[in-house]
Design an enzyme around this catalytic site. Structure first.
Site, PDB file in Angstrom:
ATOM      1  N   CYS A 330       0.830  -1.046   0.009  1.00 42.22           N
ATOM      2  CA  CYS A 330      -0.026   0.146   0.019  1.00 42.22           C
ATOM      3  C   CYS A 330       0.839   1.227  -0.006  1.00 42.22           C
ATOM      4  CB  CYS A 330      -1.042   0.042   1.174  1.00 42.22           C
ATOM      5  SG  CYS A 330      -1.688  -1.676   1.653  1.00 42.22           S
TER       6      CYS A 330
HETATM    7  N1  PMP Z   1      -4.505  -2.363   7.218  1.00 43.76           N
HETATM    8  C1  PMP Z   1      -3.647  -3.193   6.809  1.00 43.76           C
HETATM    9  C2  PMP Z   1      -2.822  -3.733   7.877  1.00 43.76           C
HETATM   10  C3  PMP Z   1      -3.420  -3.429   5.452  1.00 43.76           C
HETATM   11  O1  PMP Z   1      -2.293  -4.305   5.011  1.00 43.76           O
HETATM   12  C4  PMP Z   1      -4.274  -2.923   4.371  1.00 43.76           C
HETATM   13  C5  PMP Z   1      -3.957  -3.242   2.921  1.00 43.76           C
HETATM   14  N2  PMP Z   1      -4.119  -4.496   2.799  1.00 43.76           N
HETATM   15  C6  PMP Z   1      -5.148  -2.182   4.889  1.00 43.76           C
HETATM   16  C7  PMP Z   1      -5.448  -1.715   6.234  1.00 43.76           C
HETATM   17  C8  PMP Z   1      -6.414  -1.533   3.899  1.00 43.76           C
HETATM   18  O2  PMP Z   1      -7.224  -2.664   3.495  1.00 43.76           O
HETATM   19  P1  PMP Z   1      -7.917  -2.183   2.169  1.00 43.76           P
HETATM   20  O3  PMP Z   1      -6.881  -1.852   1.180  1.00 43.76           O
HETATM   21  O4  PMP Z   1      -8.775  -3.285   1.880  1.00 43.76           O
HETATM   22  O5  PMP Z   1      -9.031  -0.866   2.272  1.00 43.76           O
END
Ligand code: PMP
Length: 396
Positions: A330
């Site tokens: 991310c």
């Molecule tokens: N929290 C953590 C620890 C993550 O690794 C992620 C991304 N996989 C997220 C939150 C955000 O999740 P999403 O991209 O599904 O909104």
């Protein structure tokens, strides 16, 4: 996962395949059962029931008392955390203080930063060398203005599992809400919102081998929360917008499967994890494990090597058909050194020499062998090229 793919995928935290059993469960809801759950006619009823069944299965996975009221469907953990943190902030009635940690996911960090601009106060608790939070430090940071503590259940980057139950005891005693980002932990270790006094839990479906772009927020009964999206009032007014039924059904199926298979599945994954860790640490000089050695997710191997760049390592491994990561996918676009490893006190050069392998449902024992075999010559070659490598190590 496909039979003709000879590559090894070890980046499950960035993205996981959807289980074919989940895809099968979703299929009827694209073309045959396409009603809107809010409709009064039979087309609506046909999807309402499967949606509620999914809600129930997801609630059961985390031990929710009343899934029908407590599980809110969202587009994923980012949205869930936005609703949890902003939603409680806007109902905090004069209280304006949030406690969080230095190793949260960017979604939580950036929400708290946004709230600071609106006048909220935020205390960021530091972590130790293993990225662990001390519950005592949280206790000490509480003031009469504190309304929320947000601590992730486990760290997706370095794999450390936080003492959520102890933190939950503190927040409950002080009548403060506890929010936890459960993305990395869900399906890997058992979570029970009642036992652990969790009031708000964010998670995503893909981490359970369900579809991407869907997730949930657990909101314990009695927690006052304001919706972030205004609209038609779906999901008890907390998250307006027509529900994505195929994805919700898939999410429910994924939750059901992981509840049945988690114990067995994770034994297998943990064995592979330990094999890779010892295969690396025993065979590569100056290699070290990041994160906690024992309070650790079963699917996480995060290691660092002195004198090399993780990115070069990833590219060389990719050439050998092995996919791994430098940390959080991310945040990869920002090219910033990992804030998690910085918070653990690692100097820049060791942060850059770190790589992350994450395993999952389809990882095989042979995949671990491929990693253990491929890595030492790559590390040796990169160290030979590095002007920083001491002579003895180049010759080792
Ligand atoms: N929290 C953590 C620890 C993550 O690794 C992620 C991304 N996989 C997220 C939150 C955000 O999740 P999403 O991209 O599904 O909104």
């Amino acid at each position: 996962m496909s039979a003709d793919d000879t590559r090894v995928y070890m980046d499950y935290t960035a993205s996981s395949p959807v289980d074919p059993r989940v895809v099968e469960a979703m299929m009827p809801f694209f073309t045959r059962k396409y009603g809107n759950p809010a409709s009064f006619h039979s087309f609506g009823a046909e999807v309402r029931e499967p949606m509620e069944e999914a809600r129930n299965k997801i609630g059961q996975l985390i031990g929710a008392e009343d899934p029908k009221r407590e599980i809110i469907f969202t587009s994923g953990a980012t949205e869930s955390s936005n609703i949890a943190i902003k939603g409680t902030a806007y109902r905090s009635r004069g209280k304006n203080h949030i406690i969080t940690t230095a190793v949260e996911h960017m979604s939580v960090i950036n929400i708290t930063k946004a709230l600071m601009k609106e006048g909220f106060e935020v205390t960021v608790i530091p972590v130790d060398e293993y990225a662990m939070v001390d519950p005592g430090a949280i206790s000490d940071a509480i003031t009469e203005k504190t309304f929320l503590v947000s601590v992730m259940y486990a760290n997706g980057e370095v794999g450390s599992i936080q003492p959520i139950k102890e933190i939950g005891k503190i927040t409950r005693e002080n009548k403060i809400f506890l929010h936890t980002d459960g993305v990395a932990a869900i399906g890997k270790i058992p979570i029970n919102v009642i036992d652990e006094n969790i009031d708000l839990l964010s998670f995503s479906s893909n981490d359970l081998y369900g579809p991407k772009g869907t997730g949930a927020l657990y909101v314990r009964k009695g927690v006052s929360i304001q919706g972030v999206l205004q609209g038609g009032g779906q999901e008890r007014g907390i998250r307006s917008g027509t529900e994505d039924i195929p994805s919700i059904v898939g999410f429910g199926k994924a939750a059901e499967l992981i509840q049945e298979e988690m114990t067995q599945e994770n034994k297998h994954i943990e064995r592979i994890r330990d094999k890779i860790i010892s295969g690396i640490l025993d065979n590569i000089p100056e290699s070290y494990l990041n994160g906690h050695p024992t309070k650790r997710l079963p699917n996480n191997v995060h290691v660092r090597f002195s004198y090399i760049e993780g990115e070069s390592l990833i590219l060389d491994l990719d050439e050998k058909g092995i996919a791994c990561s430098s940390g959080s996918a991310c945040a990869a676009k920002t090219l910033e050194p990992s804030h998690v490893l910085r918070a653990c006190g690692l100097p820049h050069e060791l942060i850059h020499g770190s790589i992350l392998f994450t395993m999952g449902r389809w990882t095989k024992e042979e995949d671990a062998d491929r990693v253990i075999e491929a890595l030492p010559p790559i590390v040796k070659r990169l160290r030979t090229l590095s002007p920083l490598t001491p002579k003895e190590l180049k010759e080792a």
